[in-house]
Design a protein around this motif. Structure first.
Motif, PDB file in Angstrom:
ATOM      1  N   CYS A 139       0.829  -1.211   0.000  1.00  0.00           N
ATOM      2  CA  CYS A 139       0.000   0.000   0.000  1.00  0.00           C
ATOM      3  C   CYS A 139       0.862   1.258   0.000  1.00  0.00           C
ATOM      4  O   CYS A 139       0.526   2.243  -0.667  1.00  0.00           O
ATOM      5  CB  CYS A 139      -0.957   0.001   1.191  1.00  0.00           C
ATOM      6  SG  CYS A 139      -2.367  -1.078   0.960  1.00  0.00           S
ATOM      7  N   GLU A 140       1.957   1.237   0.723  1.00  0.00           N
ATOM      8  CA  GLU A 140       2.874   2.380   0.707  1.00  0.00           C
ATOM      9  C   GLU A 140       3.447   2.577  -0.696  1.00  0.00           C
ATOM     10  O   GLU A 140       3.605   3.702  -1.167  1.00  0.00           O
ATOM     11  CB  GLU A 140       3.989   2.170   1.721  1.00  0.00           C
ATOM     12  CG  GLU A 140       3.520   2.273   3.152  1.00  0.00           C
ATOM     13  CD  GLU A 140       4.641   2.056   4.154  1.00  0.00           C
ATOM     14  OE1 GLU A 140       5.814   2.281   3.809  1.00  0.00           O
ATOM     15  OE2 GLU A 140       4.326   1.649   5.286  1.00  0.00           O
ATOM     16  N   LYS A 141       3.744   1.494  -1.361  1.00  0.00           N
ATOM     17  CA  LYS A 141       4.321   1.562  -2.703  1.00  0.00           C
ATOM     18  C   LYS A 141       3.308   2.050  -3.733  1.00  0.00           C
ATOM     19  O   LYS A 141       3.671   2.720  -4.704  1.00  0.00           O
ATOM     20  CB  LYS A 141       4.844   0.171  -3.084  1.00  0.00           C
ATOM     21  CG  LYS A 141       5.747   0.151  -4.271  1.00  0.00           C
ATOM     22  CD  LYS A 141       6.379  -1.230  -4.420  1.00  0.00           C
ATOM     23  CE  LYS A 141       7.366  -1.236  -5.568  1.00  0.00           C
ATOM     24  NZ  LYS A 141       7.981  -2.567  -5.729  1.00  0.00           N
ATOM     25  N   VAL A 142       2.020   1.714  -3.543  1.00  0.00           N
ATOM     26  CA  VAL A 142       0.964   2.128  -4.477  1.00  0.00           C
ATOM     27  C   VAL A 142       0.995   3.639  -4.683  1.00  0.00           C
ATOM     28  O   VAL A 142       0.994   4.136  -5.807  1.00  0.00           O
ATOM     29  CB  VAL A 142      -0.428   1.663  -3.985  1.00  0.00           C
ATOM     30  CG1 VAL A 142      -1.548   2.403  -4.702  1.00  0.00           C
ATOM     31  CG2 VAL A 142      -0.587   0.161  -4.168  1.00  0.00           C
ATOM     32  N   GLY A 143       1.011   4.398  -3.589  1.00  0.00           N
ATOM     33  CA  GLY A 143       1.037   5.856  -3.687  1.00  0.00           C
ATOM     34  C   GLY A 143       2.281   6.368  -4.381  1.00  0.00           C
ATOM     35  O   GLY A 143       2.209   7.279  -5.210  1.00  0.00           O
ATOM     36  N   ALA A 144       3.413   5.768  -4.085  1.00  0.00           N
ATOM     37  CA  ALA A 144       4.677   6.186  -4.698  1.00  0.00           C
ATOM     38  C   ALA A 144       4.686   5.931  -6.204  1.00  0.00           C
ATOM     39  O   ALA A 144       5.399   6.604  -6.947  1.00  0.00           O
ATOM     40  CB  ALA A 144       5.847   5.455  -4.040  1.00  0.00           C
ATOM     41  N   LEU A 145       3.874   4.982  -6.646  1.00  0.00           N
ATOM     42  CA  LEU A 145       3.821   4.646  -8.070  1.00  0.00           C
ATOM     43  C   LEU A 145       2.690   5.360  -8.812  1.00  0.00           C
ATOM     44  O   LEU A 145       2.430   5.079  -9.975  1.00  0.00           O
ATOM     45  CB  LEU A 145       3.667   3.129  -8.239  1.00  0.00           C
ATOM     46  CG  LEU A 145       4.847   2.301  -7.737  1.00  0.00           C
ATOM     47  CD1 LEU A 145       4.514   0.816  -7.761  1.00  0.00           C
ATOM     48  CD2 LEU A 145       6.082   2.590  -8.579  1.00  0.00           C
ATOM     49  N   GLY A 146       2.010   6.285  -8.131  1.00  0.00           N
ATOM     50  CA  GLY A 146       0.952   7.064  -8.777  1.00  0.00           C
ATOM     51  C   GLY A 146      -0.440   6.501  -8.597  1.00  0.00           C
ATOM     52  O   GLY A 146      -1.400   7.019  -9.167  1.00  0.00           O
TER      53      GLY A 146
END
Length: 135
Positions: free
Chosen positions: A92-99
């Protein structure tokens, strides 16, 4: 468990009775009911020849549930897909970082695992999950 595998398909509907008959007649599926934590009924899709005493999580093709409550206002019936991830919270943290966007933060489903609903950069919503048992 394989990171990135598609592991579950789920139908959110406003007429469980109609769709269980439809998919039963069209595809030969049967829907086995089971109680959901917190109330309500969840329907697990199975092939017609599946062992009726088998654990639904082992012979299930997917599931269905009745859309009830304010979170479903304005939504049409739809199919959703779930993919496995090694760590739901980290993903979930990575989702935001990937747009992308976290639509529903991670939550636990006893006997199933940790699940979150997310959207890709174009807005397509899907589920990610870390299974409780690893399979």
């Amino acid at each position: 468990m394989t990171h990135g595998a598609i592991v579950w398909n789920e139908l959110a509907t406003n007429d469980v009775e109609a769709v269980t008959g439809f998919y039963g007649d069209l595809l030969g599926w049967k829907a086995k009911s089971q109680p959901m934590p917190g109330g309500g009924t969840y329907w697990v899709w199975q092939h017609a020849d599946a062992d009726p005493d088998a654990d639904p999580s082992k012979v299930g093709l997917g599931g269905a549930f009745q859309m009830e409550g304010p979170q479903f206002e304005g939504l049409r019936a739809h199919w959703g897909v779930y993919m496995t991830v090694d760590d739901c919270d980290a993903a979930c943290e990575k989702v935001g970082a990937l747009g992308g966007k976290v639509v529903q933060p991670p939550f636990d489903v006893p006997g199933v695992g940790r699940i979150a609903m997310v959207a890709d950069p174009a807005g397509a919503v899907f589920g990610i999950m870390t299974p409780e048992t690893g399979d």
